[in-house]
Design a protein around this motif. Structure first.
Motif, PDB file in Angstrom:
ATOM      1  N   PRO A 202      28.325  36.885  46.804  1.00  0.00           N
ATOM      2  CA  PRO A 202      27.617  37.048  45.533  1.00  0.00           C
ATOM      3  C   PRO A 202      28.564  37.473  44.412  1.00  0.00           C
ATOM      4  N   PHE A 203      28.250  37.082  43.181  1.00  0.00           N
ATOM      5  CA  PHE A 203      29.116  37.370  42.044  1.00  0.00           C
ATOM      6  C   PHE A 203      29.136  38.869  41.759  1.00  0.00           C
ATOM      7  N   ARG A 204      30.330  39.390  41.468  1.00  0.00           N
ATOM      8  CA  ARG A 204      30.469  40.792  41.076  1.00  0.00           C
ATOM      9  C   ARG A 204      31.451  40.869  39.904  1.00  0.00           C
ATOM     10  N   PHE A 205      31.025  41.461  38.801  1.00  0.00           N
ATOM     11  CA  PHE A 205      31.911  41.632  37.651  1.00  0.00           C
ATOM     12  C   PHE A 205      33.103  42.508  38.014  1.00  0.00           C
ATOM     13  N   SER A 206      32.879  43.507  38.876  1.00  0.00           N
ATOM     14  CA  SER A 206      33.960  44.415  39.272  1.00  0.00           C
ATOM     15  C   SER A 206      35.089  43.657  39.966  1.00  0.00           C
ATOM     16  N   ARG A 207      34.738  42.580  40.670  1.00  0.00           N
ATOM     17  CA  ARG A 207      35.751  41.792  41.359  1.00  0.00           C
ATOM     18  C   ARG A 207      36.710  41.136  40.363  1.00  0.00           C
ATOM     19  N   LEU A 208      36.185  40.704  39.229  1.00  0.00           N
ATOM     20  CA  LEU A 208      37.029  40.113  38.179  1.00  0.00           C
ATOM     21  C   LEU A 208      37.935  41.170  37.547  1.00  0.00           C
ATOM     22  N   VAL A 209      37.369  42.342  37.298  1.00  0.00           N
ATOM     23  CA  VAL A 209      38.138  43.418  36.680  1.00  0.00           C
ATOM     24  C   VAL A 209      39.325  43.802  37.547  1.00  0.00           C
ATOM     25  N   PHE A 210      39.074  44.010  38.859  1.00  0.00           N
ATOM     26  CA  PHE A 210      40.127  44.498  39.749  1.00  0.00           C
ATOM     27  C   PHE A 210      40.977  43.380  40.356  1.00  0.00           C
ATOM     28  N   THR A 211      40.735  42.145  39.898  1.00  0.00           N
ATOM     29  CA  THR A 211      41.613  41.048  40.271  1.00  0.00           C
ATOM     30  C   THR A 211      42.520  40.641  39.116  1.00  0.00           C
ATOM     31  N   TYR A 212      41.980  40.614  37.894  1.00  0.00           N
ATOM     32  CA  TYR A 212      42.722  40.098  36.752  1.00  0.00           C
ATOM     33  C   TYR A 212      43.195  41.185  35.780  1.00  0.00           C
ATOM     34  N   LEU A 213      42.321  42.101  35.403  1.00  0.00           N
ATOM     35  CA  LEU A 213      42.725  43.146  34.459  1.00  0.00           C
ATOM     36  C   LEU A 213      43.583  44.206  35.147  1.00  0.00           C
ATOM     37  N   LEU A 214      43.131  44.668  36.282  1.00  0.00           N
ATOM     38  CA  LEU A 214      43.887  45.610  37.115  1.00  0.00           C
ATOM     39  C   LEU A 214      43.998  44.967  38.504  1.00  0.00           C
ATOM     40  N   PRO A 215      45.084  44.273  38.812  1.00  0.00           N
ATOM     41  CA  PRO A 215      45.157  43.449  40.035  1.00  0.00           C
ATOM     42  C   PRO A 215      45.310  44.255  41.331  1.00  0.00           C
ATOM     43  N   ILE A 216      44.409  45.209  41.515  1.00  0.00           N
ATOM     44  CA  ILE A 216      44.477  46.049  42.708  1.00  0.00           C
ATOM     45  C   ILE A 216      44.051  45.264  43.948  1.00  0.00           C
ATOM     46  N   ILE A 217      43.010  44.438  43.819  1.00  0.00           N
ATOM     47  CA  ILE A 217      42.509  43.688  44.970  1.00  0.00           C
ATOM     48  C   ILE A 217      43.583  42.748  45.527  1.00  0.00           C
ATOM     49  N   PRO A 218      44.224  41.894  44.725  1.00  0.00           N
ATOM     50  CA  PRO A 218      45.246  41.011  45.300  1.00  0.00           C
ATOM     51  C   PRO A 218      46.458  41.755  45.856  1.00  0.00           C
ATOM     52  N   LEU A 219      46.887  42.847  45.202  1.00  0.00           N
ATOM     53  CA  LEU A 219      48.039  43.588  45.709  1.00  0.00           C
ATOM     54  C   LEU A 219      47.731  44.243  47.053  1.00  0.00           C
ATOM     55  N   CYS A 220      46.556  44.838  47.172  1.00  0.00           N
ATOM     56  CA  CYS A 220      46.162  45.451  48.452  1.00  0.00           C
ATOM     57  C   CYS A 220      45.958  44.386  49.524  1.00  0.00           C
ATOM     58  N   THR A 221      45.476  43.209  49.119  1.00  0.00           N
ATOM     59  CA  THR A 221      45.284  42.119  50.078  1.00  0.00           C
ATOM     60  C   THR A 221      46.619  41.646  50.635  1.00  0.00           C
ATOM     61  N   ILE A 222      47.639  41.545  49.785  1.00  0.00           N
ATOM     62  CA  ILE A 222      48.968  41.143  50.253  1.00  0.00           C
ATOM     63  C   ILE A 222      49.508  42.162  51.262  1.00  0.00           C
ATOM     64  N   TRP A 223      49.383  43.446  50.928  1.00  0.00           N
ATOM     65  CA  TRP A 223      49.862  44.488  51.842  1.00  0.00           C
ATOM     66  C   TRP A 223      49.106  44.435  53.171  1.00  0.00           C
ATOM     67  N   ASP A 224      47.778  44.438  53.115  1.00  0.00           N
ATOM     68  CA  ASP A 224      46.984  44.452  54.340  1.00  0.00           C
ATOM     69  C   ASP A 224      47.199  43.190  55.162  1.00  0.00           C
ATOM     70  N   GLY A 225      47.345  42.051  54.489  1.00  0.00           N
ATOM     71  CA  GLY A 225      47.574  40.803  55.217  1.00  0.00           C
ATOM     72  C   GLY A 225      48.885  40.824  55.976  1.00  0.00           C
TER      73      GLY A 225
END
Length: 259
Positions: free
Chosen positions: A187-210
């Motif tokens: 489901p769509f989440r605005f927070s997902r856009l914020v923490f992917t593009y404005l503050l790229p915490i999600i992709p950086l943590c995904t790279i580390w965890d992966g």
């Protein structure tokens, strides 16, 4: 011994909004790539041997690949198959979406469920997809022992390996895919856009965890050794091996059921 570095998603204090964003990405990729399609016949046979028609998914995250697997197993002779999703950190919003898509054949347990001590009222053949590496050897052995003591079958599946190109993909192709595809995750989440593009915490943590996940993966020999220690009275029959996708990826598995 391989290093057992931490993964952000395992940390109790890790923000739920970031964990959910990472889980949504994994759900999308596992489902889109049909990662677990090769093991459908193996799981169908395990269900028959254990006399089960229900799956209990442990460490389910956002339920990546579960709907695809459910549809495939229905064509393998289990038209009434039901799946219950559980996790130590439940994802009720994502799970509710799966329930709607499957007419509630995929349900969930809302309370946190510890895979090492599964409540006995939660029944079904236990499965773990892309999550067994989160457990250190002693905990992994306890997880398997709990399934043996409960008399239920269990299947462990990991859709990755420790090959050089998989590390390279975790650092290049997959982060790029995450940036391109995030707006389409449901489901769509605005927070997902914020923490992917404005503050790229999600992709950086995904790279580390992966990356850490690949380092943590158990080999076939290690999986079988864990199973034998967990089942020291030899109550279960065990299978271990790998299944290969047409496009090169491999799924490693450990499957056990009562003799």
């Amino acid at each position: 011994m391989r290093p057992r570095l931490f993964e952000f998603e395992d940390l109790p204090w890790f923000p739920a909004v970031i964990r959910s964003g990472m889980m949504d990405y994994l759900r999308f990729m596992i489902s889109a790539l049909r990662i677990y399609q090769p093991i459908v016949p193996l799981l169908a046979e395990a269900l028959r041997r254990s006399g089960q028609c229900q799956l209990l998914e442990l460490g389910a995250g956002s339920g990546g690949g579960t709907e695809t697997l459910w549809r495939a197993l229905r064509t393998e002779g289990f038209p009434q198959l039901r799946i219950t999703l559980t996790d130590l950190y439940p994802q009720p919003a994502a799970w509710a979406d799966l329930a709607v898509h499957t007419h509630h054949a995929i349900g969930h347990e809302s309370r946190p469920v510890n895979a090492l001590r599964v409540p006995r009222e939660l029944v079904g053949f236990r499965v773990i997809f892309s999550a067994f590496h989160h457990f250190a050897p002693r905990a992994a052995e306890s997880l398997l022992h709990d399934a043996v003591q409960a008399g239920t079958g269990i299947g462990i599946f990991e859709g990755a390996g420790r090959r050089w190109w998989e590390y390279a993909a975790a650092w290049t192709v997959l982060p790029l895919a995450q940036l391109l595809l995030t707006p389409f995750f449901q489901p769509f989440r605005f927070s997902r856009l914020v923490f992917t593009y404005l503050l790229p915490i999600i992709p950086l943590c995904t790279i580390w965890d992966g990356t850490v996940s690949l380092l943590r993966l158990y080999s076939e020999a290690e999986l079988l050794a864990l199973a034998r220690r967990a089942d020291d009275t030899e109550k279960f029959a065990w299978q271990v091996g790998k299944k290969r996708h047409r496009w090169g990826a491999e799924v490693s598995y450990l499957i056990g059921w009562p003799k």
